[in-house]
Scaffold this motif. Structure first.
Motif, mmCIF file in Angstrom:
data_model
loop_
_atom_site.group_PDB
_atom_site.id
_atom_site.type_symbol
_atom_site.label_atom_id
_atom_site.label_comp_id
_atom_site.label_asym_id
_atom_site.label_seq_id
_atom_site.Cartn_x
_atom_site.Cartn_y
_atom_site.Cartn_z
ATOM 1 N N ASP A 1 0.880 -1.360 0.057
ATOM 2 C CA ASP A 1 0.125 0.078 -0.101
ATOM 3 C C ASP A 1 0.813 1.334 0.233
ATOM 4 O O ASP A 1 0.377 2.436 -0.383
ATOM 5 C CB ASP A 1 -0.937 0.032 1.355
ATOM 6 C CG ASP A 1 -2.083 -1.165 1.086
ATOM 7 O OD1 ASP A 1 -2.193 -1.544 -0.212
ATOM 8 O OD2 ASP A 1 -2.983 -1.300 1.892
ATOM 9 N N ALA A 2 2.018 1.111 0.484
ATOM 10 C CA ALA A 2 2.774 2.290 0.468
ATOM 11 C C ALA A 2 3.437 3.023 -0.628
ATOM 12 O O ALA A 2 4.140 3.962 -0.874
ATOM 13 C CB ALA A 2 4.100 1.861 1.535
ATOM 14 N N ASP A 3 3.364 2.156 -1.682
ATOM 15 C CA ASP A 3 3.908 2.412 -3.025
ATOM 16 C C ASP A 3 3.004 2.051 -4.032
ATOM 17 O O ASP A 3 2.840 0.843 -4.454
ATOM 18 C CB ASP A 3 5.315 1.873 -3.287
ATOM 19 C CG ASP A 3 5.921 2.316 -4.319
ATOM 20 O OD1 ASP A 3 5.401 2.958 -5.371
ATOM 21 O OD2 ASP A 3 7.014 2.045 -4.675
ATOM 22 N N PRO A 4 2.136 2.844 -4.885
ATOM 23 C CA PRO A 4 1.185 2.445 -5.970
ATOM 24 C C PRO A 4 1.931 1.758 -7.099
ATOM 25 O O PRO A 4 1.446 1.130 -7.859
ATOM 26 C CB PRO A 4 0.781 3.875 -6.381
ATOM 27 C CG PRO A 4 1.191 4.802 -5.539
ATOM 28 C CD PRO A 4 2.276 4.186 -4.402
ATOM 29 N N ALA A 5 3.383 1.969 -7.267
ATOM 30 C CA ALA A 5 4.198 1.350 -8.016
ATOM 31 C C ALA A 5 4.190 -0.208 -8.099
ATOM 32 O O ALA A 5 4.607 -0.867 -8.919
ATOM 33 C CB ALA A 5 5.501 1.759 -8.356
ATOM 34 N N ARG A 6 3.888 -0.500 -6.932
ATOM 35 C CA ARG A 6 4.135 -1.917 -6.709
ATOM 36 C C ARG A 6 2.661 -2.603 -7.074
ATOM 37 O O ARG A 6 1.868 -3.085 -6.338
ATOM 38 C CB ARG A 6 4.209 -2.362 -5.060
ATOM 39 C CG ARG A 6 5.614 -1.738 -4.699
ATOM 40 C CD ARG A 6 5.818 -2.162 -2.925
ATOM 41 N NE ARG A 6 7.293 -1.580 -2.702
ATOM 42 C CZ ARG A 6 7.604 -0.730 -1.996
ATOM 43 N NH1 ARG A 6 6.542 -0.355 -1.045
ATOM 44 N NH2 ARG A 6 8.881 -0.308 -1.621
ATOM 45 N N ARG A 7 2.593 -2.842 -8.399
ATOM 46 C CA ARG A 7 1.650 -3.519 -8.828
ATOM 47 C C ARG A 7 1.293 -5.023 -9.305
ATOM 48 O O ARG A 7 0.302 -5.352 -9.276
ATOM 49 C CB ARG A 7 1.478 -2.658 -10.291
ATOM 50 C CG ARG A 7 1.234 -1.339 -10.366
ATOM 51 C CD ARG A 7 -0.044 -0.884 -10.868
ATOM 52 N NE ARG A 7 -0.716 -1.790 -11.819
ATOM 53 C CZ ARG A 7 -0.511 -1.612 -13.113
ATOM 54 N NH1 ARG A 7 0.293 -0.611 -13.790
ATOM 55 N NH2 ARG A 7 -1.020 -2.588 -13.969
ATOM 56 N N PHE A 8 2.588 -5.597 -9.274
ATOM 57 C CA PHE A 8 2.737 -7.246 -9.700
ATOM 58 C C PHE A 8 3.190 -7.828 -8.545
ATOM 59 O O PHE A 8 4.750 -7.447 -7.978
ATOM 60 C CB PHE A 8 3.249 -7.398 -10.630
ATOM 61 C CG PHE A 8 2.936 -6.366 -11.949
ATOM 62 C CD1 PHE A 8 1.733 -6.571 -12.658
ATOM 63 C CD2 PHE A 8 3.651 -5.204 -12.533
ATOM 64 C CE1 PHE A 8 1.327 -5.601 -13.455
ATOM 65 C CE2 PHE A 8 3.338 -4.431 -13.400
ATOM 66 C CZ PHE A 8 1.898 -4.638 -13.983
ATOM 67 N N ILE A 9 2.553 -8.502 -7.957
ATOM 68 C CA ILE A 9 2.743 -9.392 -6.439
ATOM 69 C C ILE A 9 3.009 -10.512 -6.717
ATOM 70 O O ILE A 9 2.141 -11.269 -6.990
ATOM 71 C CB ILE A 9 1.622 -9.050 -5.272
ATOM 72 C CG1 ILE A 9 1.431 -7.576 -5.400
ATOM 73 C CG2 ILE A 9 1.999 -9.376 -3.999
ATOM 74 C CD1 ILE A 9 2.339 -6.525 -5.258
ATOM 75 N N VAL A 10 3.949 -11.089 -6.339
ATOM 76 C CA VAL A 10 4.331 -12.810 -6.482
ATOM 77 C C VAL A 10 4.541 -13.226 -5.050
ATOM 78 O O VAL A 10 5.769 -13.132 -4.496
ATOM 79 C CB VAL A 10 5.516 -12.881 -7.366
ATOM 80 C CG1 VAL A 10 5.840 -14.414 -7.509
ATOM 81 C CG2 VAL A 10 5.394 -12.301 -8.809
ATOM 82 N N PRO A 11 3.586 -13.917 -4.550
ATOM 83 C CA PRO A 11 4.044 -14.609 -3.263
ATOM 84 C C PRO A 11 4.313 -16.049 -3.424
ATOM 85 O O PRO A 11 3.997 -16.656 -4.237
ATOM 86 C CB PRO A 11 2.505 -14.698 -2.549
ATOM 87 C CG PRO A 11 1.521 -14.485 -3.835
ATOM 88 C CD PRO A 11 2.258 -13.910 -5.026
#
Ligand code: ASP
Length: 446
Positions: free
Chosen positions: A34-44
């Motif tokens: 949430d702190a960075d809108p650029a973090r758009r693609f999350i791989v868990p």
């Protein structure tokens, strides 16, 4: 490879097993995303160990698969797997009913699913939890990560990911697995979510691949040897490769190539200390202010020293010597040479055959026959230490500092190999001297 303009300036954030092990950890993940809108693609990854005595979900799934293959009830093992997921969902309070998917997965494993299918469910199911928590769109990796018939990543993967993730929102793509042309689930090797993250980064042409883990970056050396070892601020892909070869492990080996192809930097970050800058892995760095970036050492080598007067004038000497090793299927690590000597450094793992019998006597006998040496000496119990840094052989005085530090620590250097890559100096010392030597080099260059 395909890319949408929307992706530029965007980031892939991959979160490792400990980062997503519990609801509390997942809330840290949410804060980071949430702190960075650029973090758009999350791989868990799948949930890893919550405590040191805990078992990774992936390991439990492999256990469940073994039971299923024998048509035995999954019992306790399944209770643990399902319990972990259901507790996480309940504690997070997300609106997600995992019961049907868990039941279907159990059924499939009980009727003899493949190990890859079973193991991949850790990421596949957890991806849904992460997507629900982040309010992101879930993308089943089986739809977009394609393996070819030979089991290699199919280049169409990049287009598939780019097309599927072309919207303006946030996407969760579970790590570790994909599908074969016949639709069967296949995983990368262990730790492979790192590879998925790199592949997604390449496909979407992002500006940064963040790899969130539980350490504040790649450390300059093994913290078991140097407890105060500092994280590396910046390191090139190539330098990292040299360090990993000598045993420093941070990233999956195959995770560097997809991002290196596009020059996308990797940032290793700590989910538990999100303010720490971590380590940046880049294509090029200015080596001026940090000649040596890291020191890695490993035990378990044997050196075969071969001496013969005028060896340097004998055409074919090196080939005949190395041919001996090839004939007994032993690969070598280094071959430092002197005027009348040539040494072959071999990992001890290479020296035993399938029955655990050493090949060394055979090798010595064959060398006698092949090159008629004046002397052969076998030196077991060697450790190799790589001191890595781009352009270090151009930085005047680096080698002198290294050897002075070792001499002051009273370490006897048994072998020296200055790699032709000009990225490292490798020294051989006795195994007993390994820790002292690493500490001496660290103190000199850190
Ligand atoms: N969960 C998989 C493993 O434990 C993959 C990963 O976490 O990267 O190997």
């Amino acid at each position: 490879m395909g890319t949408g303009p929307a992706a530029r300036g965007m980031k892939v954030a991959k979160f490792g097993g400990t980062s997503v092990a519990t609801a509390a950890q997942l809330l840290k993940v949410k804060a980071i995303v949430d702190a960075d809108p650029a973090r758009r693609f999350i791989v868990p990854s799948a949930p890893g160990k919550a405590t040191s005595s805990d078992t990774k979900i992936t390991d439990l799934l492999y256990l469940a698969q073994q039971l299923g293959a024998k048509r035995q009830p999954l019992g306790q093992v399944w209770e643990q797997i399902a319990g972990r997921f259901l507790t996480i969902v309940a504690e997070l309070g997300v609106a997600l009913d995992l019961a049907p998917e868990l039941a279907a997965t159990r059924k499939r494993i009980e009727s003899g699913a493949s190990p890859d299918y079973a193991a991949s469910r850790g990421e596949a199911i957890h991806g849904r939890v992460v997507a629900a928590l982040l309010g992101a769109e879930y993308v089943d990796a089986a739809e977009v990560v394609a393996f070819d018939r030979a089991g290699r990543l199919d280049a169409k993967t990049f287009t598939l990911i780019a097309q599927r993730c072309a919207g303006p929102g946030r996407y969760v793509i579970p790590g570790f697995y994909g599908a074969t042309p016949t639709g069967e689930i296949k995983t990368f090797s262990r730790g492979g979510s790192d590879v998925t993250g790199a592949v997604v980064a390449n496909a979407l042409d992002v500006s940064l691949y963040e790899n969130w883990t539980d350490v504040s970056g790649v450390l300059m050396t093994d913290p078991r040897v140097v407890p105060e070892a500092k994280p590396i601020v910046e390191i090139t892909y190539r330098e990292l490769r040299e360090l990993s070869y000598m045993g420093a492990s941070v990233l999956h080996e195959e995770a560097v190539f997809p991002v290196r192809d596009k020059g996308i930097p990797i940032n290793i970050r700590n989910t538990n200390k999100p303010d720490d800058p971590g380590t940046m892995i880049v294509a090029e760095r200015d080596a001026g202010h940090q000649v040596v970036v890291g020191i890695a050492g490993t035990k378990g080598f044997t050196v075969v020293n071969v001496e013969k007067a005028l060896m340097n004038a004998e055409v074919g000497f090196g080939r005949r010597l190395l041919d001996v090793f090839e004939r007994v299927s032993v690969s070598f690590e280094h071959t430092p040479t002197g005027i009348d000597t040539m040494s072959v450094v071999i990992s001890d793992k290479q020296l035993v055959d399938g029955n655990g019998v050493s090949k060394i006597d055979q090798i010595v006998e064959d060398i006698q026959g092949a090159v008629k040496p004046d002397a052969i000496k076998v030196v077991p119990g060697m450790a190799l230490i790589a001191t890595v840094g781009q352009g270090m052989n151009h930085a005047i005085g680096t080698a002198s500092r290294l050897f002075t530090a070792l001499a002051k620590a009273r370490v006897n250097v048994r072998m020296i190999d200055q790699g032709s890559s000009e990225q490292n100096i490798i020294v051989g010392v006795t195994e007993g001297d390994l820790a002292i030597a690493i500490r001496a080099i660290y103190n000199e260059f850190a």
